[in-house]
Design a protein around this motif. Structure first.
Motif, PDB file in Angstrom:
ATOM      1  N   ALA A  14       1.633   0.189  16.372  1.00 27.90           N
ATOM      2  CA  ALA A  14       0.397  -0.097  15.635  1.00 27.90           C
ATOM      3  C   ALA A  14      -0.071   1.125  14.862  1.00 27.90           C
ATOM      4  O   ALA A  14      -0.501   1.023  13.702  1.00 27.90           O
ATOM      5  N   TRP A  15       0.001   2.301  15.486  1.00 25.42           N
ATOM      6  CA  TRP A  15      -0.397   3.515  14.777  1.00 25.42           C
ATOM      7  C   TRP A  15       0.520   3.782  13.594  1.00 25.42           C
ATOM      8  O   TRP A  15       0.062   4.192  12.514  1.00 25.42           O
ATOM      9  N   TRP A  16       1.818   3.558  13.753  1.00 26.82           N
ATOM     10  CA  TRP A  16       2.741   3.827  12.658  1.00 26.82           C
ATOM     11  C   TRP A  16       2.556   2.844  11.509  1.00 26.82           C
ATOM     12  O   TRP A  16       2.651   3.218  10.342  1.00 26.82           O
ATOM     13  N   VAL A  17       2.287   1.576  11.827  1.00 22.74           N
ATOM     14  CA  VAL A  17       2.034   0.605  10.752  1.00 22.74           C
ATOM     15  C   VAL A  17       0.776   0.991   9.989  1.00 22.74           C
ATOM     16  O   VAL A  17       0.723   0.923   8.750  1.00 22.74           O
ATOM     17  N   TRP A  18      -0.264   1.400  10.714  1.00 24.00           N
ATOM     18  CA  TRP A  18      -1.502   1.841  10.049  1.00 24.00           C
ATOM     19  C   TRP A  18      -1.248   3.055   9.158  1.00 24.00           C
ATOM     20  O   TRP A  18      -1.689   3.094   7.997  1.00 24.00           O
ATOM     21  N   ALA A  19      -0.532   4.051   9.683  1.00 25.61           N
ATOM     22  CA  ALA A  19      -0.281   5.263   8.899  1.00 25.61           C
ATOM     23  C   ALA A  19       0.611   4.990   7.701  1.00 25.61           C
ATOM     24  O   ALA A  19       0.378   5.527   6.607  1.00 25.61           O
ATOM     25  N   LEU A  20       1.626   4.163   7.869  1.00 31.36           N
ATOM     26  CA  LEU A  20       2.488   3.827   6.729  1.00 31.36           C
ATOM     27  C   LEU A  20       1.735   3.021   5.687  1.00 31.36           C
ATOM     28  O   LEU A  20       2.038   3.106   4.495  1.00 31.36           O
ATOM     29  N   GLY A  21       0.751   2.226   6.122  1.00 31.01           N
ATOM     30  CA  GLY A  21      -0.087   1.526   5.149  1.00 31.01           C
ATOM     31  C   GLY A  21      -0.879   2.497   4.298  1.00 31.01           C
ATOM     32  O   GLY A  21      -0.971   2.340   3.074  1.00 31.01           O
ATOM     33  N   LEU A  22      -1.454   3.526   4.928  1.00 32.22           N
ATOM     34  CA  LEU A  22      -2.176   4.548   4.170  1.00 32.22           C
ATOM     35  C   LEU A  22      -1.227   5.321   3.259  1.00 32.22           C
ATOM     36  O   LEU A  22      -1.574   5.640   2.104  1.00 32.22           O
ATOM     37  N   ALA A  23      -0.033   5.638   3.755  1.00 34.73           N
ATOM     38  CA  ALA A  23       0.940   6.359   2.925  1.00 34.73           C
ATOM     39  C   ALA A  23       1.385   5.506   1.746  1.00 34.73           C
ATOM     40  O   ALA A  23       1.572   6.017   0.625  1.00 34.73           O
ATOM     41  N   THR A  24       1.561   4.202   1.962  1.00 31.52           N
ATOM     42  CA  THR A  24       1.911   3.309   0.858  1.00 31.52           C
ATOM     43  C   THR A  24       0.806   3.263  -0.181  1.00 31.52           C
ATOM     44  O   THR A  24       1.061   3.270  -1.393  1.00 31.52           O
ATOM     45  N   ALA A  25      -0.435   3.224   0.286  1.00 31.65           N
ATOM     46  CA  ALA A  25      -1.563   3.241  -0.655  1.00 31.65           C
ATOM     47  C   ALA A  25      -1.572   4.522  -1.477  1.00 31.65           C
ATOM     48  O   ALA A  25      -1.865   4.501  -2.675  1.00 31.65           O
ATOM     49  N   ALA A  26      -1.246   5.639  -0.854  1.00 24.41           N
ATOM     50  CA  ALA A  26      -1.208   6.909  -1.585  1.00 24.41           C
ATOM     51  C   ALA A  26      -0.095   6.927  -2.628  1.00 24.41           C
ATOM     52  O   ALA A  26      -0.232   7.564  -3.682  1.00 24.41           O
ATOM     53  N   SER A  27       0.995   6.222  -2.358  1.00 24.71           N
ATOM     54  CA  SER A  27       2.100   6.206  -3.321  1.00 24.71           C
ATOM     55  C   SER A  27       1.795   5.374  -4.556  1.00 24.71           C
ATOM     56  O   SER A  27       2.503   5.479  -5.557  1.00 24.71           O
ATOM     57  N   PHE A  28       0.744   4.545  -4.509  1.00 25.46           N
ATOM     58  CA  PHE A  28       0.396   3.681  -5.636  1.00 25.46           C
ATOM     59  C   PHE A  28      -0.601   4.326  -6.589  1.00 25.46           C
ATOM     60  O   PHE A  28      -1.054   3.657  -7.535  1.00 25.46           O
ATOM     61  N   THR A  29      -0.959   5.579  -6.398  1.00 27.44           N
ATOM     62  CA  THR A  29      -1.984   6.185  -7.240  1.00 27.44           C
ATOM     63  C   THR A  29      -1.768   7.686  -7.364  1.00 27.44           C
ATOM     64  O   THR A  29      -1.122   8.306  -6.507  1.00 27.44           O
ATOM     65  N   THR A  30      -2.306   8.237  -8.444  1.00 28.33           N
ATOM     66  CA  THR A  30      -2.391   9.686  -8.607  1.00 28.33           C
ATOM     67  C   THR A  30      -3.839  10.129  -8.770  1.00 28.33           C
ATOM     68  O   THR A  30      -4.081  11.279  -9.149  1.00 28.33           O
TER      69      THR A  30
END
Length: 360
Positions: A14-30
């Motif tokens: 659960a923690w890894w899915v949450w963190a990867l979700g935040l990392a994915t969000a960061a990859s969609f923007t500058t």
């Protein structure tokens, strides 16, 4: 107090899915404001829900590495020419000539504000992803994470445990060696102190990681039972078909000139074959479940928080391009949708149960 809210370790997946979700969000923007908000969200959740275990102290290391990455990205913009995009010149450095075969590169030269901001935005994106990954490492129990590895992949569990545990053990070994050396006198020179400090830290971390892997192997971790030759051939064929299908499907999806029948259908076929092969291979692995990690509503809420953040960030990147990828000549804009997507990631700070207190 309900059983879901009692102090316990949240499921590491659960923690890894949450963190990867935040990392994915960061990859969609500058957008630097969005990226800093995501990094701040990850930091707040770590401070609110990290335990006293050794791996919880690794988050500071990831933050330091993220800062170094941002500084390095900006430095490379200056070193490899900071005036290629034109704009307001901040520093007019002499340009170093390079051979003709080095196309598109030059050393130094005029440094513009726009080029520095471009390097800063790119560095912030990578740094935020590192902070999110560091949050997962600080919150998730790496030993319990290995329990969630598919049964077919348990044969490489010993190598995985050494890789996963190495950084937390480095932090723990550094703390032990620092405390021990503070109690005894020794070489006062900086070089001597470094040698007396660095060697025990690396040796202790590697020994503790290898000891854990050896203990897992002794207890039969990932040991597979015998299987008929036909079943082994079927499993190997399915895995090979899955790898080929995924490779062809991804290539056809990226190459728009390829037939569409080779895109999504081949990708789905490859994934289905790989999953079937993993299930068949997992039947040969005998393992017991002692005190399995529970899946309760906090785990689902934490996972949904990360997935929602990633989905909102994707929507912003598709429908609000100026917010996701702001220009270099104006202040970055932020919309309520982008801000709400970041703040959804704060839910685990409240929804996740408090970590267990380990008595010494």
């Amino acid at each position: 107090m309900s059983g879901a809210r009692l102090p316990r370790d949240l499921h590491p997946v659960a923690w890894w899915v949450w963190a990867l979700g935040l990392a994915t969000a960061a990859s969609f923007t500058t957008n630097p404001l969005v990226l800093l908000t995501l990094a701040g969200v990850a930091t707040v959740v770590v401070l609110a829900r990290r335990s006293e275990q050794p791996w919880a102290a690794t988050f500071r290391v990831y933050v330091v590495v993220a800062v170094v990455v941002v500084a390095t990205r900006v430095a490379f913009r200056v070193l490899l020419g900071g005036g290629e995009q034109g704009g307001s010149v901040l520093l007019d450095l002499p340009e170093v000539p390079l051979p003709d075969w080095v196309l598109g590169l030059h050393l130094l030269g005029p440094v513009t504000l726009e080029s520095l901001l471009a390097g800063l935005y790119d560095g912030l994106r990578l740094g935020t992803i590192l902070v999110c990954v560091g949050a997962a490492n600080a919150l998730a129990n790496p030993k319990r994470l290995l329990r969630s590895v598919p049964a077919a992949l348990h044969e490489i569990g010993s190598a995985l445990v050494v890789a996963v545990i190495m950084l937390p053990q480095l932090v723990e070994s550094a703390r032990r060696v620092r405390s021990a050396q503070a109690l005894r006198a020794g070489d006062s020179r900086r070089t001597g102190r470094l040698r007396r400090y660095l060697v025990p830290v690396l040796e202790g971390a590697l020994e503790r990681s290898l000891s854990l892997a050896a203990g897992m192997d002794t207890r039969g971790y990932g040991r597979s039972a015998g299987a008929p030759a036909g079943e082994r051939r079927l499993t190997g064929g399915l895995m090979l078909l899955g790898v080929c299908g995924v490779a062809v499907g991804v290539y056809a999806g990226l190459d728009h000139t390829a037939p569409r029948v080779l895109a999504t259908p081949m990708l789905v076929l490859g994934v289905a074959a790989a999953v079937t092969g993993l299930v068949l291979a997992g039947r040969r692995v005998g393992r017991s479940r002692y005190r399995p990690d529970p899946w309760q509503w906090p785990e689902l809420v934490v996972m949904a928080s990360g997935v929602t953040t990633a989905v909102i960030a994707w929507w912003v990147s598709q429908h609000q391009l100026l917010v996701a990828y702001p220009g270099l000549t104006s202040f970055p804009p932020v919309t309520p949708a982008a801000l709400a997507g970041c703040l959804v990631g704060l839910i685990p700070a409240v929804a996740a149960p408090e970590p267990r207190v380990v008595l010494a």
